[in-house]
Design a protein around this motif. Structure first.
Motif, PDB file in Angstrom:
ATOM      1  N   PHE A 165       0.953  -1.294   0.019  1.00 39.85           N
ATOM      2  CA  PHE A 165       0.132  -0.042  -0.145  1.00 39.85           C
ATOM      3  C   PHE A 165       0.815   1.169  -0.038  1.00 39.85           C
ATOM      4  O   PHE A 165       1.904   1.290   0.885  1.00 39.85           O
ATOM      5  CB  PHE A 165      -0.851  -0.018   1.090  1.00 39.85           C
ATOM      6  N   THR A 166       0.667   2.139  -0.579  1.00 44.12           N
ATOM      7  CA  THR A 166       1.242   3.700  -0.877  1.00 44.12           C
ATOM      8  C   THR A 166       0.390   4.757  -1.015  1.00 44.12           C
ATOM      9  O   THR A 166      -0.716   4.587  -1.365  1.00 44.12           O
ATOM     10  CB  THR A 166       2.384   3.326  -1.752  1.00 44.12           C
ATOM     11  N   SER A 167       1.022   5.860  -1.079  1.00 45.04           N
ATOM     12  CA  SER A 167      -0.043   6.979  -1.327  1.00 45.04           C
ATOM     13  C   SER A 167       0.819   7.995  -2.289  1.00 45.04           C
ATOM     14  O   SER A 167       1.854   8.273  -2.256  1.00 45.04           O
ATOM     15  CB  SER A 167      -0.542   7.550  -0.191  1.00 45.04           C
ATOM     16  N   ALA A 168      -0.057   8.896  -2.893  1.00 39.66           N
ATOM     17  CA  ALA A 168       0.319   9.963  -3.742  1.00 39.66           C
ATOM     18  C   ALA A 168       0.063  11.282  -3.090  1.00 39.66           C
ATOM     19  O   ALA A 168      -1.125  11.369  -2.544  1.00 39.66           O
ATOM     20  CB  ALA A 168       0.012   9.734  -5.241  1.00 39.66           C
ATOM     21  N   ILE A 169       0.753  12.146  -3.286  1.00 39.53           N
ATOM     22  CA  ILE A 169       0.354  13.667  -2.632  1.00 39.53           C
ATOM     23  C   ILE A 169       0.621  14.580  -3.535  1.00 39.53           C
ATOM     24  O   ILE A 169       1.685  15.103  -4.358  1.00 39.53           O
ATOM     25  CB  ILE A 169       1.148  14.006  -1.502  1.00 39.53           C
ATOM     26  N   PRO A 170      -0.700  14.784  -4.592  1.00 37.16           N
ATOM     27  CA  PRO A 170      -0.620  15.828  -5.551  1.00 37.16           C
ATOM     28  C   PRO A 170      -0.713  17.163  -4.894  1.00 37.16           C
ATOM     29  O   PRO A 170      -1.155  17.464  -3.810  1.00 37.16           O
ATOM     30  CB  PRO A 170      -1.801  15.472  -6.437  1.00 37.16           C
ATOM     31  N   THR A 171      -0.143  18.173  -5.726  1.00 36.18           N
ATOM     32  CA  THR A 171      -0.592  19.584  -5.669  1.00 36.18           C
ATOM     33  C   THR A 171      -1.968  19.843  -5.975  1.00 36.18           C
ATOM     34  O   THR A 171      -2.724  18.915  -6.532  1.00 36.18           O
ATOM     35  CB  THR A 171       0.471  20.528  -6.072  1.00 36.18           C
ATOM     36  N   ASP A 236       7.354   1.580  -2.717  1.00 32.65           N
ATOM     37  CA  ASP A 236       7.749   2.138  -1.508  1.00 32.65           C
ATOM     38  C   ASP A 236       6.445   2.474  -0.917  1.00 32.65           C
ATOM     39  O   ASP A 236       5.532   3.407  -1.200  1.00 32.65           O
ATOM     40  CB  ASP A 236       8.437   3.217  -1.552  1.00 32.65           C
ATOM     41  N   VAL A 237       6.202   2.115   0.496  1.00 34.86           N
ATOM     42  CA  VAL A 237       5.403   2.614   1.252  1.00 34.86           C
ATOM     43  C   VAL A 237       5.004   4.053   1.445  1.00 34.86           C
ATOM     44  O   VAL A 237       4.176   4.598   2.007  1.00 34.86           O
ATOM     45  CB  VAL A 237       5.060   1.848   2.633  1.00 34.86           C
ATOM     46  N   GLU A 238       6.441   4.469   1.539  1.00 35.16           N
ATOM     47  CA  GLU A 238       6.519   5.944   1.878  1.00 35.16           C
ATOM     48  C   GLU A 238       5.818   6.764   0.548  1.00 35.16           C
ATOM     49  O   GLU A 238       5.874   6.632  -0.579  1.00 35.16           O
ATOM     50  CB  GLU A 238       7.728   6.565   1.780  1.00 35.16           C
ATOM     51  N   PRO A 239       4.960   7.828   0.858  1.00 33.26           N
ATOM     52  CA  PRO A 239       4.227   8.453  -0.043  1.00 33.26           C
ATOM     53  C   PRO A 239       5.277   9.448  -0.957  1.00 33.26           C
ATOM     54  O   PRO A 239       6.486   9.505  -0.545  1.00 33.26           O
ATOM     55  CB  PRO A 239       3.459   9.588   0.772  1.00 33.26           C
ATOM     56  N   ILE A 240       4.714  10.000  -2.008  1.00 33.77           N
ATOM     57  CA  ILE A 240       5.519  10.747  -3.081  1.00 33.77           C
ATOM     58  C   ILE A 240       4.615  11.781  -3.527  1.00 33.77           C
ATOM     59  O   ILE A 240       3.426  11.705  -3.842  1.00 33.77           O
ATOM     60  CB  ILE A 240       6.009   9.754  -4.115  1.00 33.77           C
ATOM     61  N   ILE A 241       5.281  12.894  -3.485  1.00 29.36           N
ATOM     62  CA  ILE A 241       4.855  14.045  -3.890  1.00 29.36           C
ATOM     63  C   ILE A 241       4.861  13.946  -5.392  1.00 29.36           C
ATOM     64  O   ILE A 241       5.877  14.197  -6.215  1.00 29.36           O
ATOM     65  CB  ILE A 241       5.441  15.553  -3.161  1.00 29.36           C
ATOM     66  N   LEU A 242       3.419  14.360  -6.141  1.00 29.41           N
ATOM     67  CA  LEU A 242       3.335  14.566  -7.445  1.00 29.41           C
ATOM     68  C   LEU A 242       3.066  15.800  -7.874  1.00 29.41           C
ATOM     69  O   LEU A 242       1.980  16.332  -7.481  1.00 29.41           O
ATOM     70  CB  LEU A 242       2.081  13.503  -8.130  1.00 29.41           C
ATOM     71  N   SER A 243       3.729  16.782  -8.347  1.00 30.57           N
ATOM     72  CA  SER A 243       3.915  18.123  -8.594  1.00 30.57           C
ATOM     73  C   SER A 243       4.745  18.698  -9.521  1.00 30.57           C
ATOM     74  O   SER A 243       6.041  18.022  -9.734  1.00 30.57           O
ATOM     75  CB  SER A 243       4.213  18.835  -7.243  1.00 30.57           C
ATOM     76  N   VAL A 244       4.518  19.752 -10.136  1.00 26.46           N
ATOM     77  CA  VAL A 244       5.505  20.703 -11.076  1.00 26.46           C
ATOM     78  C   VAL A 244       6.624  21.058  -9.757  1.00 26.46           C
ATOM     79  O   VAL A 244       6.546  21.035  -8.705  1.00 26.46           O
ATOM     80  CB  VAL A 244       4.873  21.797 -11.496  1.00 26.46           C
TER      81      VAL A 244
END
Length: 330
Positions: A165-171, A236-244
């Motif tokens: 399980f993981t997560s994305a962090i969009p702006t 990776d379980v750690e989240p990742i920022i998806l952004s310009v």
């Protein structure tokens, strides 16, 4: 055969994913794989606040992979007015989806968070290590805490059961199929709708706030491609920022100028400085994203004004349905 279930599939990001899957060549970097099935679920498929209905959806579609986008969402003033509702309903949705993904042995789950999960008092730029280092901004209290819990649960499910399980962090996201409802839309769709009405009615275009706050915006179809990349290559379980990048922050005044141009509004407009601005800025680093994509990824963000033109064109062409928005994408 792989089955990818997209919750919130009729919302902004869900429809962007559908566009990418429908238009990218099969087997290409952002296209669907041969034999892969994509299901874009909506609230008509089941109420994700209800554990029984959530489980029934999983038993029906038997997803091997899930992109979890469903949420109760709203603009600044809606979030401030309904803190408990945003907290409780999103906690229920997320807990049911994560638990069903575990019990039904889903191979991979990607949940969508938001930069509002980050603390109000924090050093900038935001990065993935700072999510839990202080309370979120008061204006997003309920929604932010519910989304933070997804990250907590992802780690717990991995540690106890080995779940991927993981997560994305969009702006800030914008694009076709956004919620353009005047009462609870986010900043770009709300301003597009207001500007369009001002043009149609020959009335002044008044923008809430000072126009000075800065934001990073990501086009929904760019975000969709990054979700496909995560599905294939990010475990990776750690989240990742998806952004310009941070250098692409724009002010609300710059956004408004671009909207005026895209809509073709010829009148004058002003800012109502008695209305709240929300957070002044919350720049996020996309360093981790760029490192993980690699220098030869070929991925490029759509230029802001080009993406805005696409979004405005879609809104005008679909005005009768787009103007009422979608209160829930669950």
């Amino acid at each position: 055969m792989a089955v990818v279930l997209v919750t919130g599939g009729t919302g902004l990001v869900g429809q962007a994913l559908k566009h990418v899957i429908d238009t990218e060549p099969e087997g290409s970097k952002y296209g669907k794989l041969k034999g892969e099935t994509w299901i874009f679920a909506s609230s008509a498929d089941g109420d994700l606040r209800d554990p029984a209905q959530t489980l029934a959806m999983y038993e029906k579609y038997k997803p091997t992979h899930v992109i979890h986008l469903a949420a109760l969402v709203g603009g600044l003033f809606k979030n401030m007015k309904y803190k408990l509702t945003f907290l409780r309903e999103n906690i229920l949705i997320n807990d049911n989806v994560l638990h069903a993904s575990h019990t039904q042995k889903t191979t991979k789950l990607i949940s969508c968070l938001s930069t509002c999960v980050f603390p109000d008092a924090v050093t900038y730029p935001l990065d993935e290590t700072k999510i839990h280092s202080g309370p979120p901004h008061e204006s997003n209290f309920g929604y932010a805490h519910a989304k933070r819990m997804v990250d907590v649960q992802n780690h717990a499910y991995k540690e106890e059961f080995g779940c991927n399980f993981t997560s994305a962090i969009p702006t800030n996201i914008f694009g076709p199929h956004d919620n353009y409802d005047l009462e609870d839309a986010h900043v770009i769709p709300a301003l597009v709708h207001k500007c369009y009405l001002a043009k149609q009615n020959g009335t002044p275009f008044i923008v809430s706030g000072t126009g000075k706050p800065l934001r990073q915006f990501i086009f929904s179809r760019d975000l969709a491609k990054l979700f496909v990349w995560m599905l294939r290559d990010y475990d990776d379980v750690e989240p990742i920022i998806l952004s310009v990048g941070e250098d692409e922050e724009v002010s609300i005044k710059q956004v408004t100028d671009a909207i005026v141009k895209a809509v073709g509004f010829k009148g004058e407009y002003s800012f109502d400085t008695t209305r709240a601005d929300g957070q002044f800025r919350k720049p996020a680093s996309n360093k981790k994203l760029l490192e993980r994509l690699g220098p030869n990824s070929g991925f490029q963000f759509t230029p802001f004004e080009e993406a805005l033109d696409i979004s405005v064109k879609w809104f005008i062409e679909n005005y009768d349905t787009a103007r009422t928005g979608m209160k829930k994408k669950a």
